[in-house]
Design an enzyme around this catalytic site. Structure first.
Site, PDB file in Angstrom:
ATOM      1  N   TYR A  51       0.735  -1.236  -0.081  1.00 45.33           N
ATOM      2  CA  TYR A  51      -0.010   0.012  -0.088  1.00 45.33           C
ATOM      3  C   TYR A  51       0.920   1.204   0.023  1.00 45.33           C
ATOM      4  O   TYR A  51       1.879   1.391   0.880  1.00 45.33           O
ATOM      5  CB  TYR A  51      -0.888   0.086   1.316  1.00 45.33           C
ATOM      6  CG  TYR A  51      -2.481  -0.172   0.831  1.00 45.33           C
ATOM      7  CD1 TYR A  51      -3.056   0.903  -0.085  1.00 45.33           C
ATOM      8  CD2 TYR A  51      -3.208  -1.068   1.104  1.00 45.33           C
ATOM      9  CE1 TYR A  51      -4.385   0.683  -0.452  1.00 45.33           C
ATOM     10  CE2 TYR A  51      -4.257  -1.425   0.745  1.00 45.33           C
ATOM     11  CZ  TYR A  51      -4.876  -0.343  -0.032  1.00 45.33           C
ATOM     12  OH  TYR A  51      -6.327  -0.658  -0.554  1.00 45.33           O
ATOM     13  N   GLU A  53      -0.465   4.567  -0.575  1.00 46.74           N
ATOM     14  CA  GLU A  53      -1.305   5.840  -0.762  1.00 46.74           C
ATOM     15  C   GLU A  53      -0.766   7.208  -0.743  1.00 46.74           C
ATOM     16  O   GLU A  53       0.189   7.338   0.155  1.00 46.74           O
ATOM     17  CB  GLU A  53      -2.643   5.980   0.159  1.00 46.74           C
ATOM     18  CG  GLU A  53      -3.777   4.847  -0.586  1.00 46.74           C
ATOM     19  CD  GLU A  53      -4.819   4.767   0.670  1.00 46.74           C
ATOM     20  OE1 GLU A  53      -4.793   5.587   1.571  1.00 46.74           O
ATOM     21  OE2 GLU A  53      -5.976   4.165   0.247  1.00 46.74           O
ATOM     22  N   ASP A 196      -5.577  13.955 -25.411  1.00 41.78           N
ATOM     23  CA  ASP A 196      -5.618  12.619 -24.971  1.00 41.78           C
ATOM     24  C   ASP A 196      -4.984  11.948 -26.198  1.00 41.78           C
ATOM     25  O   ASP A 196      -5.679  11.298 -27.183  1.00 41.78           O
ATOM     26  CB  ASP A 196      -6.892  11.870 -24.956  1.00 41.78           C
ATOM     27  CG  ASP A 196      -7.171  10.566 -24.567  1.00 41.78           C
ATOM     28  OD1 ASP A 196      -5.993   9.790 -24.684  1.00 41.78           O
ATOM     29  OD2 ASP A 196      -8.188  10.434 -24.411  1.00 41.78           O
ATOM     30  N   THR A 222      -2.603   6.384 -22.496  1.00 43.11           N
ATOM     31  CA  THR A 222      -2.484   4.933 -21.881  1.00 43.11           C
ATOM     32  C   THR A 222      -1.349   4.742 -22.133  1.00 43.11           C
ATOM     33  O   THR A 222      -0.328   5.338 -22.805  1.00 43.11           O
ATOM     34  CB  THR A 222      -3.526   4.009 -22.733  1.00 43.11           C
ATOM     35  OG1 THR A 222      -3.112   4.102 -24.156  1.00 43.11           O
ATOM     36  CG2 THR A 222      -4.919   4.157 -22.498  1.00 43.11           C
ATOM     37  N   LYS A 225      -0.814   0.890 -25.300  1.00 46.74           N
ATOM     38  CA  LYS A 225      -1.204   0.684 -26.854  1.00 46.74           C
ATOM     39  C   LYS A 225      -0.094   0.831 -27.605  1.00 46.74           C
ATOM     40  O   LYS A 225       0.705   0.099 -27.471  1.00 46.74           O
ATOM     41  CB  LYS A 225      -2.318   1.920 -26.852  1.00 46.74           C
ATOM     42  CG  LYS A 225      -3.764   1.663 -26.252  1.00 46.74           C
ATOM     43  CD  LYS A 225      -4.722   2.435 -26.662  1.00 46.74           C
ATOM     44  CE  LYS A 225      -6.046   2.287 -25.846  1.00 46.74           C
ATOM     45  NZ  LYS A 225      -7.153   3.328 -25.886  1.00 46.74           N
ATOM     46  N   ARG A 231      -0.673  -2.338 -18.866  1.00 43.98           N
ATOM     47  CA  ARG A 231      -2.175  -1.698 -19.010  1.00 43.98           C
ATOM     48  C   ARG A 231      -2.118  -0.663 -18.034  1.00 43.98           C
ATOM     49  O   ARG A 231      -2.045  -0.918 -16.599  1.00 43.98           O
ATOM     50  CB  ARG A 231      -3.352  -2.888 -18.801  1.00 43.98           C
ATOM     51  CG  ARG A 231      -4.453  -2.239 -19.122  1.00 43.98           C
ATOM     52  CD  ARG A 231      -5.471  -3.439 -19.158  1.00 43.98           C
ATOM     53  NE  ARG A 231      -5.240  -4.379 -20.479  1.00 43.98           N
ATOM     54  CZ  ARG A 231      -5.281  -3.961 -21.806  1.00 43.98           C
ATOM     55  NH1 ARG A 231      -6.236  -2.995 -22.046  1.00 43.98           N
ATOM     56  NH2 ARG A 231      -5.190  -4.535 -22.869  1.00 43.98           N
TER      57      ARG A 231
HETATM   58  C1  LIG Z   1      -8.086   3.580 -25.164  1.00 46.74           C
HETATM   59  C2  LIG Z   1      -8.366   5.028 -24.940  1.00 46.74           C
HETATM   60  C3  LIG Z   1      -8.742   5.573 -23.913  1.00 46.74           C
HETATM   61  C4  LIG Z   1      -9.092   4.449 -22.721  1.00 46.74           C
HETATM   62  O1  LIG Z   1      -8.172   3.745 -22.031  1.00 46.74           O
HETATM   63  P1  LIG Z   1      -8.624   2.678 -21.021  1.00 46.74           P
HETATM   64  O2  LIG Z   1      -7.181   2.174 -20.538  1.00 46.74           O
HETATM   65  O3  LIG Z   1      -9.284   1.532 -21.940  1.00 46.74           O
HETATM   66  O4  LIG Z   1      -9.567   3.123 -20.267  1.00 46.74           O
HETATM   67  C5  LIG Z   1      -8.880   6.760 -23.684  1.00 46.74           C
HETATM   68  N1  LIG Z   1      -8.791   7.952 -24.700  1.00 46.74           N
HETATM   69  C6  LIG Z   1      -8.485   7.163 -25.971  1.00 46.74           C
HETATM   70  C7  LIG Z   1      -8.444   8.189 -27.141  1.00 46.74           C
HETATM   71  C8  LIG Z   1      -8.457   5.872 -26.080  1.00 46.74           C
HETATM   72  O5  LIG Z   1      -7.966   5.613 -27.625  1.00 46.74           O
END
Ligand SMILES: *Cc1c(COP(=O)(O)O)cnc(C)c1O
Length: 415
Positions: A51, A53, A196, A222, A225, A231
């Site tokens: 933990y 936090e 994003d 993320t 990807k 993840r």
């Molecule tokens: C995949 C994605 C997310 C979310 O990611 P998760 O880990 O699945 O919650 C947010 N924004 C965009 C543009 C994405 O392609």
């Protein structure tokens, strides 16, 4: 996984089956990738027991000296990688990172302007079924019929809406996003610019896609990807005030204890992203997507926007008598995993769609290059040309399984 095999044969067997699936099939879902065995080792480490936090040197629990070391290293590497001043590496996912941006910078009901889900945006960019469309007053922009964003039009929408925050970044957009233009739009209406980069982050850090810095006020991504890490999610900024708001939005507002084992794995992933091999990987990801698109065009298929600048292509079946769903199923039977996707000018329902999204990151991680992508693109066209031919699907599946055997990245001893 000898401990797991002994203790829980059921889960062990499912892991084995999944390894087999990931090995035999060609993974072409644009948001997926194969992470390094070293990343998986860190994820399975003793830090899962801890933990922590709070933040490094400001914890609510004792015994955090090594957790501090892990998180600080992840932060330092993230800042180096993206060329920014502040990073929060605790978000459990991309969606959690986005929730924190809104929680930290907006009040309930504030106006948010993001890309329409059906035009390539993400659920968390203001879509109604998502918290982002329920807790805030959300408005959307989209792409033109040519499949591209029209920045003049987005400016007009922004002027009419007067949003508090403008979200840019997409999940299904094959062209480079101009972050400089988005900042100009945000400045013109006094909005916060939020980028994003979940999909293109791996290209950004290699200099293969325009960086959101120095343009964006706040950036999320993320890590699983195109970055090929574990993840998870992350938030970055150059603004000290925003950085403070992000930290309190993640903890204590939205999350409890950070996943220190995943943060350790993020740091390992960033080490890979900082290496010279990473640039080569990102260049290859783009080259592979490009030839995939070129072959499909040569075979008579329509690409949304006519091509690609990044790691994915969007195929449109608006002029065909089969749907995205049909294509998804046929390719699945042939051992190729893709996903159906809506296209500009969509005429079918979101559950059926008139397109598919195909990405190159995962197969590039397996070591495939132009030669293999050209071969696979022709197989995709063969299957689509004969969409109801299940015998052809079965024979393509066998051929691709043979191809895949030469590009194994994990085996039983890996984990
Ligand atoms: C995949 C994605 C997310 C979310 O990611 P998760 O880990 O699945 O919650 C947010 N924004 C965009 C543009 C994405 O392609």
């Amino acid at each position: 996984m000898s401990f797991l095999k002994e203790f829980d044969k059921d889960i062990f067997d499912l892991c084995e089956k999944e390894l087999e699936r990931q090995t035999d099939h060609l993974e072409m879902i644009a948001s997926e990738n194969f992470t390094l065995p070293a990343v998986m080792e860190a994820m399975g480490s003793v830090f899962t027991n801890k933990y922590a936090e709070g933040y490094p040197a400001k914890r609510y629990y004792g015994g955090c000296e090594y957790a501090d070391g892990v998180e600080q290293l992840a932060i330092d590497r993230a800042c180096k990688l993206f060329g920014c001043n502040y990073a929060n590496v605790q978000p459990h996912s991309g969606s959690q990172a986005n929730a924190a941006v809104y929680a930290g910078l907006l009040k309930a009901g504030d106006k948010l302007l993001g890309m329409d889900l059906s035009h390539g945006g993400h659920l968390t960019h203001g879509s109604k079924p998502s918290f982002s469309g329920q807790n805030y007053s959300s408005f959307t922009y989209g792409v033109e019929l040519d499949g591209r964003m029209n920045y003049d039009k987005i400016l007009e929408i922004a002027k009419a809406v007067q949003p508090k925050i403008i979200v840019c970044g997409a999940s299904a957009y094959a062209r480079e996003i101009d972050f400089k233009k988005f900042r100009e739009i945000a400045d013109a209406v006094g909005a916060i610019m939020f980028a994003d980069i979940a999909h293109v982050a791996g290209l950004v850090v290699a200099g293969e896609h325009m960086s959101p810095f120095p343009h964006a006020h706040v950036v999320t991504t993320t890590t699983h990807k195109t970055l090929a890490g574990p993840r998870g999610g992350m938030i970055m900024t150059n603004d000290e005030e925003i950085a403070k708001k992000m930290n309190s939005a993640i903890f204590p507002a939205l999350q409890g204890g950070p996943l220190v084992h995943v943060i350790a794995a993020k740091a390992v992933g960033f080490k890979y992203n900082l290496s010279p091999e990473w640039k080569e990987y990102a260049v290859q990801v783009k080259a592979n997507a490009k030839i995939l698109g070129e072959v499909l065009v040569k075979r008579g298929y329509d690409l949304v926007s006519g091509g690609t600048d990044n790691h994915l292509v969007l195929l449109s079946f608006l002029n065909r008598d089969f749907s995205g769903k049909d294509a998804d199923i046929a390719l699945g039977n042939a051992g190729i995993t893709v996903n159906k996707n809506t296209v500009p000018g969509e005429t079918r329902s979101p559950f059926v769609t008139s397109g598919i999204r195909i990405g190159s990151p995962a197969l590039t991680s397996r070591g495939m290059k132009e030669k293999e992508f050209e071969f696979i693109a022709n197989k995709i066209a063969d299957v689509l040309d004969n969409i109801n031919d299940t015998e052809l699907q079965a024979s393509v599946k066998n051929e691709l399984k043979e191809l895949a055997k030469n590009f194994v990245i994990y085996n039983q001893s890996t984990y």
